[in-house]
Design a protein around this motif. Structure first.
Motif, PDB file in Angstrom:
ATOM      1  N   TRP A 175       0.838  -1.213   0.000  1.00  0.00           N
ATOM      2  CA  TRP A 175       0.000   0.000   0.000  1.00  0.00           C
ATOM      3  C   TRP A 175       0.865   1.253   0.000  1.00  0.00           C
ATOM      4  O   TRP A 175       1.899   1.318   0.658  1.00  0.00           O
ATOM      5  CB  TRP A 175      -0.908   0.043   1.226  1.00  0.00           C
ATOM      6  N   SER A 176       0.407   2.244  -0.725  1.00  0.00           N
ATOM      7  CA  SER A 176       0.998   3.577  -0.630  1.00  0.00           C
ATOM      8  C   SER A 176       0.478   4.268   0.624  1.00  0.00           C
ATOM      9  O   SER A 176      -0.372   3.737   1.340  1.00  0.00           O
ATOM     10  CB  SER A 176       0.637   4.401  -1.868  1.00  0.00           C
ATOM     11  N   SER A 177       0.974   5.448   0.915  1.00  0.00           N
ATOM     12  CA  SER A 177       0.475   6.214   2.058  1.00  0.00           C
ATOM     13  C   SER A 177      -0.948   6.697   1.767  1.00  0.00           C
ATOM     14  O   SER A 177      -1.337   6.894   0.608  1.00  0.00           O
ATOM     15  CB  SER A 177       1.375   7.410   2.339  1.00  0.00           C
ATOM     16  N   TRP A 178      -1.712   6.876   2.830  1.00  0.00           N
ATOM     17  CA  TRP A 178      -3.068   7.414   2.675  1.00  0.00           C
ATOM     18  C   TRP A 178      -2.999   8.848   2.159  1.00  0.00           C
ATOM     19  O   TRP A 178      -2.128   9.627   2.541  1.00  0.00           O
ATOM     20  CB  TRP A 178      -3.811   7.397   4.014  1.00  0.00           C
ATOM     21  N   THR A 179      -3.943   9.197   1.302  1.00  0.00           N
ATOM     22  CA  THR A 179      -4.076  10.586   0.889  1.00  0.00           C
ATOM     23  C   THR A 179      -4.680  11.402   2.028  1.00  0.00           C
ATOM     24  O   THR A 179      -5.143  10.845   3.019  1.00  0.00           O
ATOM     25  CB  THR A 179      -4.969  10.694  -0.356  1.00  0.00           C
ATOM     26  N   GLU A 180      -4.663  12.699   1.882  1.00  0.00           N
ATOM     27  CA  GLU A 180      -5.316  13.546   2.878  1.00  0.00           C
ATOM     28  C   GLU A 180      -6.830  13.333   2.813  1.00  0.00           C
ATOM     29  O   GLU A 180      -7.379  12.971   1.770  1.00  0.00           O
ATOM     30  CB  GLU A 180      -5.000  15.027   2.616  1.00  0.00           C
ATOM     31  N   TRP A 181      -7.493  13.563   3.943  1.00  0.00           N
ATOM     32  CA  TRP A 181      -8.954  13.446   3.955  1.00  0.00           C
ATOM     33  C   TRP A 181      -9.560  14.482   3.018  1.00  0.00           C
ATOM     34  O   TRP A 181      -9.140  15.645   2.996  1.00  0.00           O
ATOM     35  CB  TRP A 181      -9.505  13.652   5.372  1.00  0.00           C
ATOM     36  N   SER A 182     -10.539  14.060   2.251  1.00  0.00           N
ATOM     37  CA  SER A 182     -11.220  14.993   1.365  1.00  0.00           C
ATOM     38  C   SER A 182     -12.079  15.954   2.178  1.00  0.00           C
ATOM     39  O   SER A 182     -12.348  15.736   3.361  1.00  0.00           O
ATOM     40  CB  SER A 182     -12.098  14.218   0.365  1.00  0.00           C
ATOM     41  N   ALA A 183     -12.503  17.037   1.518  1.00  0.00           N
ATOM     42  CA  ALA A 183     -13.405  17.972   2.192  1.00  0.00           C
ATOM     43  C   ALA A 183     -14.753  17.300   2.417  1.00  0.00           C
ATOM     44  O   ALA A 183     -15.123  16.334   1.731  1.00  0.00           O
ATOM     45  CB  ALA A 183     -13.566  19.232   1.355  1.00  0.00           C
ATOM     46  N   CYS A 184     -15.477  17.783   3.403  1.00  0.00           N
ATOM     47  CA  CYS A 184     -16.809  17.229   3.694  1.00  0.00           C
ATOM     48  C   CYS A 184     -17.681  17.391   2.450  1.00  0.00           C
ATOM     49  O   CYS A 184     -17.669  18.443   1.793  1.00  0.00           O
ATOM     50  CB  CYS A 184     -17.418  17.957   4.894  1.00  0.00           C
ATOM     51  N   ASN A 185     -18.421  16.338   2.092  1.00  0.00           N
ATOM     52  CA  ASN A 185     -19.177  16.366   0.841  1.00  0.00           C
ATOM     53  C   ASN A 185     -20.432  17.226   0.910  1.00  0.00           C
ATOM     54  O   ASN A 185     -21.124  17.391  -0.088  1.00  0.00           O
ATOM     55  CB  ASN A 185     -19.554  14.936   0.417  1.00  0.00           C
ATOM     56  N   VAL A 186     -20.753  17.747   2.079  1.00  0.00           N
ATOM     57  CA  VAL A 186     -21.895  18.652   2.187  1.00  0.00           C
ATOM     58  C   VAL A 186     -21.415  19.945   2.837  1.00  0.00           C
ATOM     59  O   VAL A 186     -20.510  19.942   3.663  1.00  0.00           O
ATOM     60  CB  VAL A 186     -23.038  18.028   3.030  1.00  0.00           C
ATOM     61  N   ARG A 187     -21.993  21.064   2.426  1.00  0.00           N
ATOM     62  CA  ARG A 187     -21.619  22.348   3.006  1.00  0.00           C
ATOM     63  C   ARG A 187     -22.304  22.584   4.336  1.00  0.00           C
ATOM     64  O   ARG A 187     -21.873  23.405   5.124  1.00  0.00           O
ATOM     65  CB  ARG A 187     -21.976  23.481   2.037  1.00  0.00           C
ATOM     66  N   CYS A 188     -23.391  21.836   4.570  1.00  0.00           N
ATOM     67  CA  CYS A 188     -24.176  22.096   5.764  1.00  0.00           C
ATOM     68  C   CYS A 188     -24.761  20.781   6.239  1.00  0.00           C
ATOM     69  O   CYS A 188     -25.363  20.038   5.462  1.00  0.00           O
ATOM     70  CB  CYS A 188     -25.266  23.114   5.446  1.00  0.00           C
ATOM     71  N   GLY A 189     -24.558  20.457   7.506  1.00  0.00           N
ATOM     72  CA  GLY A 189     -25.143  19.248   8.070  1.00  0.00           C
ATOM     73  C   GLY A 189     -24.162  18.107   8.138  1.00  0.00           C
ATOM     74  O   GLY A 189     -22.951  18.281   8.107  1.00  0.00           O
ATOM     75  N   ARG A 190     -24.696  16.878   8.185  1.00  0.00           N
ATOM     76  CA  ARG A 190     -23.888  15.683   8.387  1.00  0.00           C
ATOM     77  C   ARG A 190     -23.560  15.048   7.036  1.00  0.00           C
ATOM     78  O   ARG A 190     -24.464  14.802   6.226  1.00  0.00           O
ATOM     79  CB  ARG A 190     -24.658  14.688   9.270  1.00  0.00           C
ATOM     80  N   GLY A 191     -22.296  14.802   6.803  1.00  0.00           N
ATOM     81  CA  GLY A 191     -21.868  14.181   5.547  1.00  0.00           C
ATOM     82  C   GLY A 191     -20.746  13.210   5.800  1.00  0.00           C
ATOM     83  O   GLY A 191     -20.657  12.601   6.867  1.00  0.00           O
ATOM     84  N   TRP A 192     -19.864  13.060   4.801  1.00  0.00           N
ATOM     85  CA  TRP A 192     -18.753  12.142   4.971  1.00  0.00           C
ATOM     86  C   TRP A 192     -17.523  12.676   4.269  1.00  0.00           C
ATOM     87  O   TRP A 192     -17.598  13.494   3.354  1.00  0.00           O
ATOM     88  CB  TRP A 192     -19.101  10.741   4.476  1.00  0.00           C
ATOM     89  N   GLN A 193     -16.385  12.190   4.766  1.00  0.00           N
ATOM     90  CA  GLN A 193     -15.091  12.442   4.147  1.00  0.00           C
ATOM     91  C   GLN A 193     -14.455  11.108   3.787  1.00  0.00           C
ATOM     92  O   GLN A 193     -14.771  10.097   4.410  1.00  0.00           O
ATOM     93  CB  GLN A 193     -14.154  13.177   5.124  1.00  0.00           C
ATOM     94  N   LYS A 194     -13.594  11.114   2.824  1.00  0.00           N
ATOM     95  CA  LYS A 194     -12.930   9.867   2.461  1.00  0.00           C
ATOM     96  C   LYS A 194     -11.468  10.132   2.132  1.00  0.00           C
ATOM     97  O   LYS A 194     -11.063  11.255   1.829  1.00  0.00           O
ATOM     98  CB  LYS A 194     -13.625   9.197   1.277  1.00  0.00           C
ATOM     99  N   ARG A 195     -10.691   9.063   2.224  1.00  0.00           N
ATOM    100  CA  ARG A 195      -9.304   9.086   1.793  1.00  0.00           C
ATOM    101  C   ARG A 195      -9.008   7.758   1.126  1.00  0.00           C
ATOM    102  O   ARG A 195      -9.725   6.777   1.330  1.00  0.00           O
ATOM    103  CB  ARG A 195      -8.358   9.322   2.969  1.00  0.00           C
TER     104      ARG A 195
END
Length: 860
Positions: A175-195
């Protein structure tokens, strides 16, 4: 001088002799040479008990001389190889051995290796060896070593060619190193981030295995929604001013703008004439002013006098405040814990302080052990930490819930390194003592941490789950037809091994017994420790408690000893012993760079007041048992783990530990007074003796509608390491995400007996011992077995054992109890010489007697 030949015991006729004479120029002597010819037909027609042979006999008046016998054979080379090379698939940097046994022939055939039809010159490549019994050995496989290999055999008769063997060198993916966490997929409220990560470090080649695990990770995130401000209703009109105006105001607080929302549009105050136009603003002669104005002149003078008095009092208060601030050592924001002693509400995070009552506090903020027996005495209810400093915000910042990062200033302790834990006690008034003792009585009582098992001649393994402590009883340690009930326990109370001078307890106190039991083969005891192992910074000792309760040193880990053996790994110590008892590891720091590994974690729970939320930050020595105690206590108190624990490297440099809460959302939460930043003296952390140390932080939300909490916990040592715990949780039970702490996976069955407790089958163990116990001229004996298993110190201990290889294998079993296979031992045996079979794939039927004898003959 006469020379004749005799063949097969009969003289050859002199007519078949060819004689030549010459003169030796250097000595002047006459030299005579005699030849005979032997034909193939003569050799084939001869039928004797041995090969066709001839010798020459010379005689003169001085005597007779005979030559040695010369054998004459028919040369040949058979067609079929006795063993053709076999194709292999090996990982990169693995060892390749291709076997070749050429056809039978006279004279014996010479062997040459071809790769892709090109000859291999081992003298040009140090990585290749073709000298060992016609075999081709590639010590560390490279990608360029893939290809088709052919064994060529030749003598004076003919050349023979073996079948080609295809060698494939493969690369397993990484495995390579993890990328940085992406920005939250919603501007307002509960969403998710991924790497994400890719299987490119390295990428799999030539059929290598693909990376195991997930290439994408997701976590939830919460973005605060912007809220636009809105005006409150207008206030009542004010009284009429001397300028004949009154005004009213309104505030942008229904709701106030939050999270980047817009401020209210429009005016925040209005004014208008309050006399319906009867009041003239321009200055007029007194006779034009209405009589009512003259009547109010005395009231205006009275109000002016009262205003001047208020201003004078305010100036006096401000002057006294500034004078007191100039006299303080730390300023208004830093409060010495001596001002807090004796407040039971601050000592226990579950009991909130009454902010409306004026009290004088004296006592510490951080608790080392809430169950300390000294708490129950009359004269000393709590042990104050005289060096603790607490940083709080100004009253305005506290009311807004804004927390700024504190500037830290360490305070050096006096004395020599390291400092002891000098305790001082203060007396509390009896009326403040009752609530805290009542709270202590509600805490659960710990049961003894103990496990037992019955073991016989076959031996076995005794494990204390989730503590990192285990005991290995080898095969044959207990005499036949005997069985013993063996127990193992951990001291959960105050350590009986008290620190002496600069010595620090690095492990739990482990007891195994019965103490009067004797074993014929050393058993292996595994004890976890919290030291960052380095011989340059630590001097680590193994100690044992005597029957009189005193502790005596058994050995220093770095010293040579023939009574016991210590193998120190990064997180545990494996000890070979021949007597049961109570053992512990201690460390004496040699330099300021000696490091103890601490595990830091944060727990949270609601208080009785539904608006309050308590954060408890723990710093414990990094042993599974120490953190298991914290998890157990928090479970009984209803605590929730808010973030995966992290490791903090705490140096022995006498600098204290600071714990602070950062980035509290303003207008949603506020931190209560005296809990913004807490400082723990060095000696409290360094000499914690496996006891948990925790600090409590009390937060309050403004409204019940606030259900999310997001903040950071900063734990750092002055001039040392720092860790950040990210808290992101929901106050509501239904929305809270459970964070599970994955402890070391131990066996679900504490006691395992017989062959199933060992990873190396008994038959293979016997054969390895028989191979390596006997000294070998090539040095391939038990000493090399120890070195290939990273045991390079104190080999004199193994030399005193009846079977050194068996003791080394017992140590290997203790060290690799959590491994899934025998790869490390297989690699060690391959480096010594056994390369044709992986040990993890060997079964008893495959390792037959012929294979074993072949290994012995080749010194493997």
């Amino acid at each position: 001088m006469q020379i004749f030949f005799k063949c097969n015991g009969e003289w050859v006729h002199q007519n078949e002799h060819v004689s030549e004479e010459s003169l030796d120029e250097s000595s002047g002597l006459k030299v005579r040479e005699v030849f005979i010819n032997v034909t193939r037909q003569q050799v084939e027609d001869f039928h004797g008990p041995e090969d066709y042979w001839c010798q020459c006999v010379a005689w003169s008046h001085l005597g007779t001389s005979k030559s040695r016998k010369a054998s004459v054979r028919i040369a040949y080379l058979r067609k079929n190889f006795e063993q053709d090379p076999q194709g292999r698939e090996v990982p990169i940097e693995g060892m390749i051995v291709l076997h070749c046994r050429p056809p039978e022939g006279v004279p014996a055939a010479e062997v040459e290796w071809l790769k892709n039809e090109e000859p291999i010159d081992s003298e040009q490549d140090e990585n290749i060896d073709t000298r060992a019994d016609h075999n081709l050995i590639i010590r560390q496989a490279r990608l360029s070593d893939s290809g088709n290999y052919t064994c060529m055999a030749a003598n004076i008769v003919a050349k023979r060619r073996s079948l080609s063997a295809t060698v494939v060198v493969y690369v397993n993916g990484g495995w390579s190193s993890w990328t940085e966490w992406s920005a939250c997929n919603v501007r307002c409220g509960r969403g998710w981030q991924k790497r994400s990560r890719t299987c490119t470090n390295p990428a799999p080649l030539n059929g290598g295995a693909f990376c195991e695990g997930m290439s994408v990770q997701k976590i939830t995130c919460t973005s605060l929604c912007p809220v636009d401000g809105s005006w409150e209703v207008w206030s009542e009109w004010s009284v009429c001013s001397p300028e004949c105006e009154h005004l009213r105001i309104r505030e942008c607080t229904a709701p106030p703008p939050r999270n980047g929302g817009k401020f209210c549009e429009g005016l925040s105050q209005e004014s208008e004439n309050c006399t319906d136009g009867l009041c003239i603003l321009d200055k007029k002669p007194l006779h034009e002013i209405k009589p009512q104005s003259i009547e109010n002149a005395s009231d205006i003078a009275l109000y002016s006098g009262l205003g001047a008095a208020v201003v004078a009092v305010a100036v006096l208060v401000i002057g006294v405040t500034l004078y007191r601030r100039s006299q303080s050592d730390y300023g208004v924001d830093v409060i010495d814990s001596s001002a807090l002693t004796g407040n039971p509400l601050l000592l226990n995070s579950s009991m909130q302080p009454d902010l409306t009552v004026s009290r004088t506090y004296s006592g510490p903020i951080c608790l080392q052990d809430p169950l300390d027996k000294e708490l129950m005495t009359e004269s000393s209810l709590f042990n104050p930490l005289s060096d603790i400093k607490v940083k709080v915000q100004s009253s305005f910042m506290v009311s807004l819930g804004v927390s700024e990062r504190a500037e830290y200033h360490g305070k050096n302790h006096s004395g020599t390194f390291p400092h002891g834990n000098n305790r001082s006690f203060s007396t509390m008034h009896p009326r403040n003592k009752t609530p805290y003792i009542q709270n202590l009585s509600s805490l659960p009582t710990r049961t003894e941490l103990r496990t037992t098992g019955v073991f016989g001649h076959l031996g076995g393994r005794l494990v204390m789950p989730n503590t990192g402590v285990s005991l290995l009883i080898p095969h044959g340690a207990i005499p036949e037809e005997n069985s013993w009930e063996i127990y193992m326990s951990i001291n959960q109370g105050e350590p009986s091994l008290q620190s002496d001078g600069s010595e620090v307890l690095l492990s739990p106190e482990v007891t195994c017994g019965p103490p009067d039991m004797t074993v014929t083969t050393p058993f292996a005891l595994t004890i976890p420790h919290c030291a960052d192992v380095s011989s340059e910074h630590w001097n680590i000792h193994l100690k044992k408690r005597t029957q009189q309760g005193k502790w005596e040193e058994v050995m220093s880990v770095e010293d040579e000893s023939t009574s016991c053996y210590c193998l120190l790994d990064p997180f545990a110590c494996h000890v070979l012993l021949d007597s049961f008892g109570t053992y512990a590891l201690t460390g004496e720091p040699i330099t300021d760079c000696a490091v103890k590994q601490l595990k830091v974690a944060v727990f949270g729970c609601m208080s009785c007041n539904s608006l309050d939320y308590n954060l408890r930050v723990y710093c414990v020595d990094n042993t599974p048992w120490a953190f298991q105690e914290v998890v157990s206590d928090e479970r009984h108190q209803g605590g929730q783990l808010l973030e995966e624990p992290k490791l903090l490297h705490f140096k022995g440099n006498t600098f204290s530990l600071q714990i602070s809460v950062l980035d509290i959302p303003p207008f949603l939460w506020r931190i209560k007074p005296f809990t913004a930043c807490q400082e723990v003296p060095f000696s409290r952390v360094w000499c914690s003796n496996q006891q948990p140390l925790h600090c409590a932080f009390s937060l309050e939300r403004y409204t019940p509608t606030t259900t999310q909490l997001s903040c950071k916990i900063c734990i750092r040592q002055l001039k040392g390491h720092e860790q950040i715990l990210q808290v992101q949780t929901s106050i509501l039970e239904s929305e809270r995400e459970t964070i599970t702490f994955f402890a070391q996976e131990d066996s679900t069955f504490p006691a395992q007996t017989g062959p199933k407790a060992f990873k190396i089958p008994y038959s293979i163990r016997q054969r390895i011992c028989a191979t390596f116990d006997t000294p070998n001229a090539k040095g391939k004996d038990w000493q090399m077995l120890a070195q290939k298993n990273s045991i390079n110190r104190n080999l004199s201990y193994f030399a005193t054992q009846s079977s050194p290889s068996a003791v080394i294998l017992n140590l290997w079993e203790a060290r690799h109890q959590h491994d899934g296979d025998l790869d490390s031992l297989a690699c060690a045996l391959e480096e010594i010489g056994r390369t044709h079979t992986k040990l993890s794939n060997i079964t008893e039927s495959q390792l037959d007697e012929a294979d074993f004898n072949y290994s012995r003959q080749n010194g493997l």
